[in-house]
Design a protein around this motif. Structure first.
Motif, PDB file in Angstrom:
ATOM      1  N   THR A 112      37.021  35.084  92.547  1.00  0.00           N
ATOM      2  CA  THR A 112      36.336  34.463  91.418  1.00  0.00           C
ATOM      3  C   THR A 112      36.523  32.948  91.443  1.00  0.00           C
ATOM      4  OG1 THR A 112      38.244  34.574  89.931  1.00  0.00           O
ATOM      5  CG2 THR A 112      36.803  36.522  90.037  1.00  0.00           C
ATOM      6  N   GLY A 113      35.708  32.266  90.654  1.00  0.00           N
ATOM      7  CA  GLY A 113      35.884  30.828  90.521  1.00  0.00           C
ATOM      8  C   GLY A 113      37.262  30.489  89.994  1.00  0.00           C
ATOM      9  N   ARG A 114      37.749  31.279  89.043  1.00  0.00           N
ATOM     10  CA  ARG A 114      39.078  31.044  88.472  1.00  0.00           C
ATOM     11  C   ARG A 114      40.155  31.152  89.549  1.00  0.00           C
ATOM     12  NH1 ARG A 114      40.831  31.299  83.271  1.00  0.00           N
ATOM     13  NH2 ARG A 114      38.833  32.207  82.633  1.00  0.00           N
ATOM     14  N   ASP A 115      40.110  32.211  90.344  1.00  0.00           N
ATOM     15  CA  ASP A 115      41.126  32.404  91.383  1.00  0.00           C
ATOM     16  C   ASP A 115      41.034  31.336  92.458  1.00  0.00           C
ATOM     17  OD1 ASP A 115      42.153  34.619  90.116  1.00  0.00           O
ATOM     18  OD2 ASP A 115      41.003  36.063  91.296  1.00  0.00           O
ATOM     19  N   ASN A 116      39.810  30.952  92.817  1.00  0.00           N
ATOM     20  CA  ASN A 116      39.648  29.895  93.813  1.00  0.00           C
ATOM     21  C   ASN A 116      40.204  28.570  93.308  1.00  0.00           C
ATOM     22  OD1 ASN A 116      38.313  30.587  96.407  1.00  0.00           O
ATOM     23  ND2 ASN A 116      36.778  31.519  95.070  1.00  0.00           N
ATOM     24  N   ALA A 117      39.941  28.266  92.048  1.00  0.00           N
ATOM     25  CA  ALA A 117      40.466  27.025  91.471  1.00  0.00           C
ATOM     26  C   ALA A 117      41.984  27.044  91.451  1.00  0.00           C
ATOM     27  CB  ALA A 117      39.914  26.832  90.064  1.00  0.00           C
ATOM     28  N   LEU A 118      42.564  28.181  91.069  1.00  0.00           N
ATOM     29  CA  LEU A 118      44.021  28.312  91.018  1.00  0.00           C
ATOM     30  C   LEU A 118      44.645  28.116  92.396  1.00  0.00           C
ATOM     31  CD1 LEU A 118      46.534  29.119  89.288  1.00  0.00           C
ATOM     32  CD2 LEU A 118      46.094  31.484  89.978  1.00  0.00           C
ATOM     33  N   ILE A 138      39.071  23.118  83.678  1.00  0.00           N
ATOM     34  CA  ILE A 138      38.206  23.119  84.855  1.00  0.00           C
ATOM     35  C   ILE A 138      36.893  23.829  84.545  1.00  0.00           C
ATOM     36  CG2 ILE A 138      37.926  24.091  87.188  1.00  0.00           C
ATOM     37  CD1 ILE A 138      40.914  23.535  87.613  1.00  0.00           C
ATOM     38  N   ASN A 139      36.994  24.991  83.900  1.00  0.00           N
ATOM     39  CA  ASN A 139      35.784  25.738  83.563  1.00  0.00           C
ATOM     40  C   ASN A 139      34.907  24.966  82.587  1.00  0.00           C
ATOM     41  OD1 ASN A 139      33.951  27.859  83.460  1.00  0.00           O
ATOM     42  ND2 ASN A 139      35.037  28.892  81.806  1.00  0.00           N
ATOM     43  N   GLU A 140      35.529  24.311  81.620  1.00  0.00           N
ATOM     44  CA  GLU A 140      34.761  23.539  80.647  1.00  0.00           C
ATOM     45  C   GLU A 140      34.025  22.390  81.318  1.00  0.00           C
ATOM     46  OE1 GLU A 140      35.409  20.999  76.489  1.00  0.00           O
ATOM     47  OE2 GLU A 140      37.104  22.016  77.453  1.00  0.00           O
ATOM     48  N   PHE A 141      34.717  21.681  82.241  1.00  0.00           N
ATOM     49  CA  PHE A 141      34.085  20.546  82.908  1.00  0.00           C
ATOM     50  C   PHE A 141      32.982  21.022  83.854  1.00  0.00           C
ATOM     51  CE2 PHE A 141      33.494  17.040  85.788  1.00  0.00           C
ATOM     52  CZ  PHE A 141      33.676  15.916  84.993  1.00  0.00           C
ATOM     53  N   ALA A 142      33.232  22.131  84.560  1.00  0.00           N
ATOM     54  CA  ALA A 142      32.268  22.646  85.530  1.00  0.00           C
ATOM     55  C   ALA A 142      31.076  23.316  84.870  1.00  0.00           C
ATOM     56  CB  ALA A 142      32.947  23.632  86.474  1.00  0.00           C
ATOM     57  N   GLU A 143      31.206  23.666  83.590  1.00  0.00           N
ATOM     58  CA  GLU A 143      30.120  24.290  82.832  1.00  0.00           C
ATOM     59  C   GLU A 143      29.669  25.597  83.473  1.00  0.00           C
ATOM     60  OE1 GLU A 143      27.063  21.343  82.533  1.00  0.00           O
ATOM     61  OE2 GLU A 143      28.347  19.881  81.545  1.00  0.00           O
ATOM     62  N   LEU A 144      30.651  26.412  83.886  1.00  0.00           N
ATOM     63  CA  LEU A 144      30.333  27.675  84.540  1.00  0.00           C
ATOM     64  C   LEU A 144      30.279  28.853  83.573  1.00  0.00           C
ATOM     65  CD1 LEU A 144      32.516  27.278  87.760  1.00  0.00           C
ATOM     66  CD2 LEU A 144      30.029  27.135  87.596  1.00  0.00           C
ATOM     67  N   GLY A 145      30.902  28.718  82.411  1.00  0.00           N
ATOM     68  CA  GLY A 145      30.884  29.790  81.436  1.00  0.00           C
ATOM     69  C   GLY A 145      31.467  31.074  81.995  1.00  0.00           C
ATOM     70  N   GLU A 146      30.769  32.186  81.788  1.00  0.00           N
ATOM     71  CA  GLU A 146      31.269  33.485  82.241  1.00  0.00           C
ATOM     72  C   GLU A 146      31.279  33.613  83.760  1.00  0.00           C
ATOM     73  OE1 GLU A 146      27.038  35.964  81.883  1.00  0.00           O
ATOM     74  OE2 GLU A 146      28.577  36.162  80.327  1.00  0.00           O
ATOM     75  N   PHE A 147      30.537  32.747  84.461  1.00  0.00           N
ATOM     76  CA  PHE A 147      30.541  32.808  85.920  1.00  0.00           C
ATOM     77  C   PHE A 147      31.902  32.401  86.503  1.00  0.00           C
ATOM     78  CE2 PHE A 147      25.948  32.853  85.459  1.00  0.00           C
ATOM     79  CZ  PHE A 147      25.577  33.709  86.483  1.00  0.00           C
ATOM     80  N   PRO A 151      32.631  36.480  91.228  1.00  0.00           N
ATOM     81  CA  PRO A 151      32.892  36.090  92.624  1.00  0.00           C
ATOM     82  C   PRO A 151      32.088  34.856  93.028  1.00  0.00           C
ATOM     83  CG  PRO A 151      32.519  38.449  92.452  1.00  0.00           C
ATOM     84  CD  PRO A 151      32.167  37.869  91.111  1.00  0.00           C
ATOM     85  N   LEU A 152      32.684  34.030  93.853  1.00  0.00           N
ATOM     86  CA  LEU A 152      32.034  32.799  94.294  1.00  0.00           C
ATOM     87  C   LEU A 152      30.730  33.084  95.029  1.00  0.00           C
ATOM     88  CD1 LEU A 152      32.783  29.679  94.361  1.00  0.00           C
ATOM     89  CD2 LEU A 152      33.309  30.072  96.760  1.00  0.00           C
ATOM     90  N   LYS A 153      30.621  34.231  95.693  1.00  0.00           N
ATOM     91  CA  LYS A 153      29.412  34.545  96.453  1.00  0.00           C
ATOM     92  C   LYS A 153      28.191  34.709  95.560  1.00  0.00           C
ATOM     93  CE  LYS A 153      30.661  39.473  96.662  1.00  0.00           C
ATOM     94  NZ  LYS A 153      31.098  40.564  97.589  1.00  0.00           N
ATOM     95  N   THR A 154      28.388  34.812  94.254  1.00  0.00           N
ATOM     96  CA  THR A 154      27.256  34.887  93.324  1.00  0.00           C
ATOM     97  C   THR A 154      26.804  33.511  92.856  1.00  0.00           C
ATOM     98  OG1 THR A 154      28.649  35.078  91.341  1.00  0.00           O
ATOM     99  CG2 THR A 154      28.103  37.123  92.506  1.00  0.00           C
ATOM    100  N   TYR A 155      27.500  32.458  93.283  1.00  0.00           N
ATOM    101  CA  TYR A 155      27.215  31.098  92.815  1.00  0.00           C
ATOM    102  C   TYR A 155      26.075  30.473  93.616  1.00  0.00           C
ATOM    103  CZ  TYR A 155      31.667  30.800  90.192  1.00  0.00           C
ATOM    104  OH  TYR A 155      32.701  30.984  89.317  1.00  0.00           O
ATOM    105  N   SER A 156      25.341  29.590  92.976  1.00  0.00           N
ATOM    106  CA  SER A 156      24.408  28.717  93.680  1.00  0.00           C
ATOM    107  C   SER A 156      25.187  27.571  94.322  1.00  0.00           C
ATOM    108  CB  SER A 156      23.376  28.157  92.705  1.00  0.00           C
ATOM    109  OG  SER A 156      24.014  27.280  91.775  1.00  0.00           O
ATOM    110  N   ALA A 157      24.512  26.807  95.187  1.00  0.00           N
ATOM    111  CA  ALA A 157      25.168  25.652  95.822  1.00  0.00           C
ATOM    112  C   ALA A 157      25.622  24.649  94.769  1.00  0.00           C
ATOM    113  CB  ALA A 157      24.221  24.992  96.814  1.00  0.00           C
ATOM    114  N   GLY A 158      24.799  24.454  93.736  1.00  0.00           N
ATOM    115  CA  GLY A 158      25.173  23.525  92.675  1.00  0.00           C
ATOM    116  C   GLY A 158      26.390  23.977  91.904  1.00  0.00           C
ATOM    117  N   MET A 159      26.491  25.270  91.644  1.00  0.00           N
ATOM    118  CA  MET A 159      27.652  25.806  90.928  1.00  0.00           C
ATOM    119  C   MET A 159      28.917  25.657  91.756  1.00  0.00           C
ATOM    120  SD  MET A 159      25.774  29.195  89.386  1.00  0.00           S
ATOM    121  CE  MET A 159      27.262  29.949  88.711  1.00  0.00           C
TER     122      MET A 159
END
Length: 254
Positions: A112-118, A138-147, A151-159
């Motif tokens: 997940t984005g959370r685990d990757n950031a950690l 980090i989540n607030e600044f990145a504006e990812l919300g529930e994403f 998993p990171l593989k669900t992210y767009s390049a911008g995310m």
């Protein structure tokens, strides 16, 4: 006073030339070469950069300019310690922490984005407790919300770029290496990221920035290098370097 004027006031050491203090990072006679296939049977060697040397000083923002394929991204990966140069060396100050911000990021796609950031913050030397305490910011600044918990593989390049920038920005880093990360994502986030980085630069953050955005370079950088395969064509203030970049025939190689 405008942001541009304030930036120049805060970075006024450049007007008298480079500082006399020791650099935080020094590149000496660096060369990057890759093995490539030549036909079905043979192999050849492609030289990306050769005998490149420069110094990076604490508190400056160094712009890297050059056409596609000239070695800008490869240089940043060497500066970050992600890959080794073929020849030469990168000398860093003891205890220096570096982070590379790029679209690829090197994150794990199944986490997940959370685990990757950690994990990213911990790899940069942040304790697990301190890294955990930064995750909501980090989540607030990145504006990812529930994403952030997807998993990171669900992210767009911008995310992915927003996650990478936000993670590095919230991590205590001595040298931030940025590979076009400020040009990815929607306009609102690019403006927010640039404003946050500008504020950090005023606080003596050291940055190496690859960008094709001349206004961004003029606003953020104290000086720039123009790469032209396989070496540095010129080094100096942004206006001079950008003019040589845009008019390569009009200026001889230094």
């Amino acid at each position: 006073m405008t942001d541009r004027a304030m930036h120049k006031v805060n970075r006024n050491w450049q007007s008298g030339g480079l500082p006399t203090s020791d650099p935080v990072l020094e590149v000496k006679d660096l060369s990057i070469k890759y093995k490539t296939r030549a036909g079905l049977l043979g192999r050849s060697e492609h030289t990306v950069l050769e005998n490149v040397s420069f110094k990076l000083y604490e508190g400056e923002t160094l712009g890297i300019v050059g056409r596609n394929g000239c070695g800008k991204s490869s240089l940043l990966r060497v500066l970050a310690g992600v890959i080794n140069p073929t020849d030469g060396e990168v000398i860093v100050a003891p205890g220096l922490h570096r982070a590379l911000l790029t679209i690829g990021l090197g994150f794990k796609p199944d986490l997940t984005g959370r685990d990757n950031a950690l994990l990213s913050m911990m790899l940069q030397g942040t304790s697990k407790a301190a890294a955990w305490a930064q995750l909501d910011d980090i989540n607030e600044f990145a504006e990812l919300g529930e994403f952030f918990d997807q998993p990171l593989k669900t992210y767009s390049a911008g995310m992915r770029a927003r996650l990478g920038f936000s993670t590095a920005f919230k991590t205590k880093i001595d040298v931030m290496l940025i590979d076009e990360a400020l040009s990815v994502g929607d306009v609102a986030f690019r403006r927010k990221a640039e404003a946050a980085l500008t504020e950090r630069i005023r606080g003596r953050q050291t940055v190496v920035l690859v960008s094709h955005n001349v206004e961004q370079l003029k606003k953020l950088c104290t000086r720039a290098l123009l790469l032209e395969t396989p070496s540095i064509r010129c080094e100096g203030d942004i206006d001079t370097v950008w003019e040589k970049y845009c008019n390569p025939v009009s200026f001889p190689v230094n």
